[in-house]
Structures are given as C-alpha cells and as structure tokens.
Design an enzyme around this catalytic site. Structure first.
Site, PDB file in Angstrom:
ATOM      1  CD  GLN A 104      -1.654 -22.399   4.738  1.00  0.00           C
ATOM      2  OE1 GLN A 104      -2.330 -23.423   4.746  1.00  0.00           O
ATOM      3  NE2 GLN A 104      -0.470 -22.321   4.159  1.00  0.00           N
TER       4      GLN A 104
ATOM      5  CG  HIS B  26       1.626 -28.505   7.793  1.00  0.00           C
ATOM      6  ND1 HIS B  26       2.976 -28.276   7.587  1.00  0.00           N
ATOM      7  CD2 HIS B  26       0.992 -27.414   7.297  1.00  0.00           C
ATOM      8  CE1 HIS B  26       3.119 -27.100   6.991  1.00  0.00           C
ATOM      9  NE2 HIS B  26       1.938 -26.553   6.802  1.00  0.00           N
TER      10      HIS B  26
ATOM     11  CG  HIS C 217      -1.593 -23.607   8.891  1.00  0.00           C
ATOM     12  ND1 HIS C 217      -0.751 -22.512   8.901  1.00  0.00           N
ATOM     13  CD2 HIS C 217      -1.089 -24.458   7.969  1.00  0.00           C
ATOM     14  CE1 HIS C 217       0.223 -22.709   8.006  1.00  0.00           C
ATOM     15  NE2 HIS C 217       0.048 -23.882   7.428  1.00  0.00           N
TER      16      HIS C 217
HETATM   17 ZN   LIG Z   1       1.244 -24.762   5.994  1.00  0.00          ZN
END
Ligand SMILES: [Zn+2]
Length: 172
Positions: free
Chosen positions: A51, A136, A140
């Site tokens: 991210q 979660h 990723h």
């Molecule tokens: Zn996320």
C-alpha cells in the site's frame, strides 16, 4: 520518521505477491515506523507494504484507535498457522479504497506467526476485529484486496467508482 504516500486502487502495485524479508534489521524497523506514522496519519487501523509501494512482507496494525495510547503490532513475514472453522462476517474498509466499505466473511479466529520489530519469532491468537484486520493486511502481501472477497458485480462497481475518482483527481 516520514509519511509515505498510499497507493490507491486500482493499481498494479496492489496486485504483487510480496517477498519475505531475510531479517528485521534497522532499515526494516525504520520502514515499520514510517508505515505506522502513515497509518496513524491517514487514519487507519492497518497498513501493508504494497500500500506504500513496497514489495516486502511487512505490515503494521493498531486497533487502539487512541493516539494517546498506541498499541502497535509490527509484523514481518506473517503467516496464519491455524484458523477456526467458525466464520465471522465483518465490515471492512481499506486505505487503498477510501470511502468504500463491505461485509467480508473470514475465519473468526486465527493464530499468526511473524517476526516482530526485534527479529523475534512470535505467535499471536486473534479474534474479532483484530483477526479480520490481520487477515486483511496479510491478503495485501499476496496481492489480494478485500473487494476480491466480494461478488464480481460488487467488486467491479467499487473499482469503477475508484477509477472514476482517480480520473477526476488527475484532471483537477
Ligand atoms: Zn487494505
């Protein structure tokens, strides 16, 4: 510490399978702290390396939601070693898909093994929101977004909206 910029979906950097780190050294520790600062600033309760455009298996989580009493988890090379048959349905969001939320089904309880910020191998039993959040973030690291757990209809609807929002930002 430094604030990192958060990658917004859809983006090929969010589809990468990340590589394990050899060990948690000073550079990895610094990166974990930068990720935490970025996550608190956003604000969010979890953040994973892809991210912020990195491809190492590193993630941070903090459910305390209280800037005065942080309770951060810094994890490298996390792996789920046990999960419950019981399933929990919980609402999820993502800093890479801001303003989109959906109910996701996941195993209710997990045991996760990881390297902490001191390069020590640890195991943690998690349930409730912590369990969902760890799953979660771990997703990723394998290029999986929470929308990948939804029907293709629902997923495409959200991703189309994200694309449109990105075009508007680019045009502004
Ligand atoms: Zn996320």
């Amino acid at each position: 510490m430094a604030l990192l910029s958060i990658v917004q979906a859809p983006d090929p950097r969010l589809k990468v399978k990340c590589e394990p780190v050899a060990q948690v050294d000073d550079a990895v520790r610094r990166f974990m702290d930068d990720m935490l600062e970025t996550m608190y600033d956003a604000p969010g309760i979890g953040l994973s390396a892809p991210q912020v455009g990195d491809t190492r298996r590193i993630m941070v989580v903090d459910l305390a939601r209280d800037p005065g009493k942080p309770a951060p988890l810094r994890m490298a090379n996390p792996e789920i070693v046990e999960f419950s048959d019981e399933i929990r349905l919980g609402e999820e969001g993502c800093l890479s898909l801001p303003e989109h939320f959906a109910e996701v089904e996941r195993p209710a309880r997990i045991r996760v093994r990881y390297l902490d910020e001191n390069n020590m191998s640890r195991e943690l039993d998690a349930d409730g929101l912590l369990s969902a959040c760890i799953q979660h973030e771990l997703d990723h690291l394998d290029g999986i977004l929470f929308v990948d757990h939804l029907s293709s209809l629902r997923r495409n609807l959200i991703l189309r909206k994200m694309k449109k929002a990105k075009r508007l930002v680019a045009a502004a």
